[in-house]
Write a protein that holds these residues in place. Structure first.
Motif, PDB file in Angstrom:
ATOM      1  N   GLU A 151       0.709  -1.204  -0.030  1.00 26.92           N
ATOM      2  CA  GLU A 151      -0.055  -0.103  -0.047  1.00 26.92           C
ATOM      3  C   GLU A 151       0.849   1.435  -0.085  1.00 26.92           C
ATOM      4  O   GLU A 151       0.590   2.165  -0.738  1.00 26.92           O
ATOM      5  N   TYR A 152       1.865   1.175   0.964  1.00 27.41           N
ATOM      6  CA  TYR A 152       2.725   2.340   0.904  1.00 27.41           C
ATOM      7  C   TYR A 152       3.372   2.695  -0.598  1.00 27.41           C
ATOM      8  O   TYR A 152       3.648   3.744  -0.868  1.00 27.41           O
ATOM      9  N   GLY A 153       3.914   1.481  -1.021  1.00 26.79           N
ATOM     10  CA  GLY A 153       4.484   1.420  -2.263  1.00 26.79           C
ATOM     11  C   GLY A 153       3.686   1.960  -3.323  1.00 26.79           C
ATOM     12  O   GLY A 153       4.334   2.879  -4.175  1.00 26.79           O
ATOM     13  N   TYR A 154       2.409   1.597  -3.229  1.00 23.12           N
ATOM     14  CA  TYR A 154       1.548   2.402  -4.401  1.00 23.12           C
ATOM     15  C   TYR A 154       1.214   3.867  -4.169  1.00 23.12           C
ATOM     16  O   TYR A 154       1.442   4.538  -5.052  1.00 23.12           O
ATOM     17  N   GLN A 155       1.360   4.303  -2.952  1.00 18.49           N
ATOM     18  CA  GLN A 155       1.323   5.588  -2.608  1.00 18.49           C
ATOM     19  C   GLN A 155       2.421   6.571  -3.059  1.00 18.49           C
ATOM     20  O   GLN A 155       2.445   7.627  -3.648  1.00 18.49           O
ATOM     21  N   GLN A 156       3.722   5.920  -2.844  1.00 19.59           N
ATOM     22  CA  GLN A 156       4.851   6.428  -3.195  1.00 19.59           C
ATOM     23  C   GLN A 156       5.171   6.610  -4.739  1.00 19.59           C
ATOM     24  O   GLN A 156       5.305   7.701  -5.416  1.00 19.59           O
ATOM     25  N   LEU A 157       4.552   5.561  -5.404  1.00 23.83           N
ATOM     26  CA  LEU A 157       4.735   5.544  -6.956  1.00 23.83           C
ATOM     27  C   LEU A 157       3.558   6.739  -7.344  1.00 23.83           C
ATOM     28  O   LEU A 157       3.927   7.136  -8.496  1.00 23.83           O
ATOM     29  N   ALA A 158       2.279   6.666  -6.763  1.00 26.47           N
ATOM     30  CA  ALA A 158       1.790   7.645  -7.344  1.00 26.47           C
ATOM     31  C   ALA A 158       2.002   9.272  -7.094  1.00 26.47           C
ATOM     32  O   ALA A 158       1.778   9.849  -8.232  1.00 26.47           O
ATOM     33  N   ASP A 159       2.825   9.344  -6.139  1.00 32.38           N
ATOM     34  CA  ASP A 159       3.332  10.519  -5.996  1.00 32.38           C
ATOM     35  C   ASP A 159       4.687  10.888  -7.015  1.00 32.38           C
ATOM     36  O   ASP A 159       4.534  11.719  -7.723  1.00 32.38           O
ATOM     37  N   GLU A 160       5.352   9.883  -7.072  1.00 30.91           N
ATOM     38  CA  GLU A 160       6.565  10.078  -8.062  1.00 30.91           C
ATOM     39  C   GLU A 160       6.290   9.936  -9.567  1.00 30.91           C
ATOM     40  O   GLU A 160       6.972  10.678 -10.276  1.00 30.91           O
ATOM     41  N   LEU A 161       5.264   9.559  -9.628  1.00 32.97           N
ATOM     42  CA  LEU A 161       4.960   9.289 -11.303  1.00 32.97           C
ATOM     43  C   LEU A 161       3.614  10.027 -11.922  1.00 32.97           C
ATOM     44  O   LEU A 161       3.133   9.736 -12.944  1.00 32.97           O
ATOM     45  N   SER A 162       3.056  10.791 -10.780  1.00 27.94           N
ATOM     46  CA  SER A 162       1.962  11.546 -11.277  1.00 27.94           C
ATOM     47  C   SER A 162       0.845  10.777 -11.733  1.00 27.94           C
ATOM     48  O   SER A 162       0.047  11.094 -12.640  1.00 27.94           O
ATOM     49  N   TRP A 163       0.498   9.629 -10.968  1.00 29.62           N
ATOM     50  CA  TRP A 163      -0.768   9.034 -11.312  1.00 29.62           C
ATOM     51  C   TRP A 163      -1.893   9.540 -10.853  1.00 29.62           C
ATOM     52  O   TRP A 163      -1.937  10.394  -9.940  1.00 29.62           O
ATOM     53  N   ILE A 164      -3.063   9.307 -11.167  1.00 31.35           N
ATOM     54  CA  ILE A 164      -4.235   9.811 -11.014  1.00 31.35           C
ATOM     55  C   ILE A 164      -5.020   9.147  -9.684  1.00 31.35           C
ATOM     56  O   ILE A 164      -5.223   7.974 -10.031  1.00 31.35           O
ATOM     57  N   ARG A 165      -5.177   9.695  -8.577  1.00 28.02           N
ATOM     58  CA  ARG A 165      -5.538   9.029  -7.460  1.00 28.02           C
ATOM     59  C   ARG A 165      -7.402   8.953  -7.493  1.00 28.02           C
ATOM     60  O   ARG A 165      -7.693   9.952  -7.712  1.00 28.02           O
ATOM     61  N   VAL A 166      -7.921   7.880  -7.289  1.00 30.79           N
ATOM     62  CA  VAL A 166      -9.229   7.853  -7.286  1.00 30.79           C
ATOM     63  C   VAL A 166      -9.682   7.066  -6.112  1.00 30.79           C
ATOM     64  O   VAL A 166      -9.224   6.203  -5.525  1.00 30.79           O
ATOM     65  N   ASP A 167     -10.776   7.775  -5.424  1.00 33.09           N
ATOM     66  CA  ASP A 167     -11.270   7.206  -4.222  1.00 33.09           C
ATOM     67  C   ASP A 167     -12.096   5.883  -4.633  1.00 33.09           C
ATOM     68  O   ASP A 167     -13.291   5.945  -5.047  1.00 33.09           O
ATOM     69  N   ALA A 168     -11.625   4.553  -4.347  1.00 32.37           N
ATOM     70  CA  ALA A 168     -12.303   3.391  -4.525  1.00 32.37           C
ATOM     71  C   ALA A 168     -13.169   2.918  -3.746  1.00 32.37           C
ATOM     72  O   ALA A 168     -13.846   1.861  -3.758  1.00 32.37           O
ATOM     73  N   THR A 169     -13.468   3.792  -2.493  1.00 30.78           N
ATOM     74  CA  THR A 169     -14.743   3.430  -1.608  1.00 30.78           C
ATOM     75  C   THR A 169     -16.037   3.883  -2.256  1.00 30.78           C
ATOM     76  O   THR A 169     -17.053   3.354  -1.741  1.00 30.78           O
ATOM     77  N   GLN A 170     -15.957   4.467  -3.159  1.00 31.21           N
ATOM     78  CA  GLN A 170     -17.198   5.062  -4.004  1.00 31.21           C
ATOM     79  C   GLN A 170     -18.042   3.778  -4.835  1.00 31.21           C
ATOM     80  O   GLN A 170     -17.023   2.829  -5.020  1.00 31.21           O
ATOM     81  N   GLU A 171     -18.947   3.953  -5.306  1.00 28.32           N
ATOM     82  CA  GLU A 171     -19.416   2.963  -6.336  1.00 28.32           C
ATOM     83  C   GLU A 171     -18.932   2.928  -7.589  1.00 28.32           C
ATOM     84  O   GLU A 171     -18.312   3.839  -7.976  1.00 28.32           O
ATOM     85  N   PRO A 172     -18.656   1.538  -8.127  1.00 28.71           N
ATOM     86  CA  PRO A 172     -18.152   1.492  -9.319  1.00 28.71           C
ATOM     87  C   PRO A 172     -18.463   2.456 -10.419  1.00 28.71           C
ATOM     88  O   PRO A 172     -17.684   3.042 -11.099  1.00 28.71           O
ATOM     89  N   GLU A 173     -19.834   2.944 -10.420  1.00 28.68           N
ATOM     90  CA  GLU A 173     -20.220   3.901 -11.283  1.00 28.68           C
ATOM     91  C   GLU A 173     -19.657   5.364 -11.421  1.00 28.68           C
ATOM     92  O   GLU A 173     -19.174   5.996 -12.108  1.00 28.68           O
ATOM     93  N   GLU A 174     -19.430   5.558 -10.039  1.00 28.33           N
ATOM     94  CA  GLU A 174     -18.727   6.836  -9.774  1.00 28.33           C
ATOM     95  C   GLU A 174     -17.227   6.859 -10.018  1.00 28.33           C
ATOM     96  O   GLU A 174     -16.891   8.097 -10.587  1.00 28.33           O
ATOM     97  N   VAL A 175     -16.679   5.719  -9.579  1.00 25.07           N
ATOM     98  CA  VAL A 175     -14.951   5.674 -10.239  1.00 25.07           C
ATOM     99  C   VAL A 175     -15.145   5.593 -11.421  1.00 25.07           C
ATOM    100  O   VAL A 175     -14.367   6.569 -12.190  1.00 25.07           O
ATOM    101  N   LYS A 176     -15.908   4.842 -12.385  1.00 27.46           N
ATOM    102  CA  LYS A 176     -15.945   5.011 -13.808  1.00 27.46           C
ATOM    103  C   LYS A 176     -16.342   6.465 -14.358  1.00 27.46           C
ATOM    104  O   LYS A 176     -15.156   6.959 -15.250  1.00 27.46           O
ATOM    105  N   LYS A 177     -17.197   7.194 -13.692  1.00 27.86           N
ATOM    106  CA  LYS A 177     -17.302   8.494 -14.181  1.00 27.86           C
ATOM    107  C   LYS A 177     -16.061   9.413 -13.900  1.00 27.86           C
ATOM    108  O   LYS A 177     -15.723  10.286 -14.961  1.00 27.86           O
TER     109      LYS A 177
END
Length: 187
Positions: A151-177
């Motif tokens: 989990e920490y690795g993903y967070q570090q990579l997201a910061d380092e590589l400018s990934w788009i972070r998405v709250d995946a606790t939302q309903e899948p349709e909201e994540v898709k949107k």
């Protein structure tokens, strides 16, 4: 040129579900879409079966998953579709193996040099460990210390590589949107 979007995140965060509904939405909009993951490409069933005979963190298991990632890259490169949606990609290899298993990043750099094209965009679907562990029973997440390192690795990579972070606790349709709002202007 094919547009490539990768979806990264812990097992149980909803990647496969979101990719499926996103692919259907994009197809309805007239795009050709390939979904590429390491469960279905090339020799995946055979390699995964062999990999599962080794314990987590065993070098043979790690190397087999690297082979699957390289096959995934080749499948993405061979696509003639408008869009490729990758269910994980090289970021997962780094998160699981460098941060989780302690593999030297230089070694992954040597293997990764064969990956000539990176995704045009990478999404990190984020949900707390307790949520993903309730959603999906995954052998890799059974060791809580390992799961925290990944989990920490993903967070570090997201910061380092400018990934788009998405709250995946939302309903899948909201994540898709949310993902569509990012993808569509780039097509």
């Amino acid at each position: 040129m094919t547009f490539i979007a990768a979806f990264e995140g812990l097992p149980g965060c909803g990647k496969t579900t979101v990719i499926g509904i996103l692919a259907n939405d994009l197809r309805r909009r007239g795009f050709t879409v390939d979904v590429v993951d390491i469960d279905t490409i090339g020799h995946a069933p055979a390699l995964r079966a062999v990999a599962r005979t080794y314990s987590l963190g065993h070098p043979a298991r790690i190397f087999l998953f690297w082979a699957l990632r390289l096959q995934q890259h080749d499948a993405m490169q061979a696509s003639n579709s408008d869009i490729v949606l990758a269910d994980r990609f090289w970021g997962s290899t780094i998160a699981f193996d460098v941060y989780g298993n302690g593999v030297p990043r230089e070694l992954l750099g040597w293997v990764g040099q064969h990956i000539k094209r990176q995704p045009d965009i990478t999404f990190l679907l984020e949900a707390p460990l307790d949520v993903v562990r309730q959603r999906k029973i995954a052998k890799t997440m059974s060791d809580l210390d390992f799961a925290r390192r990944v989990e920490y690795g993903y967070q570090q990579l997201a910061d380092e590589l400018s990934w788009i972070r998405v709250d995946a606790t939302q309903e899948p349709e909201e994540v898709k949107k949310h993902c569509l709002e990012v993808i569509l202007p780039k097509l």
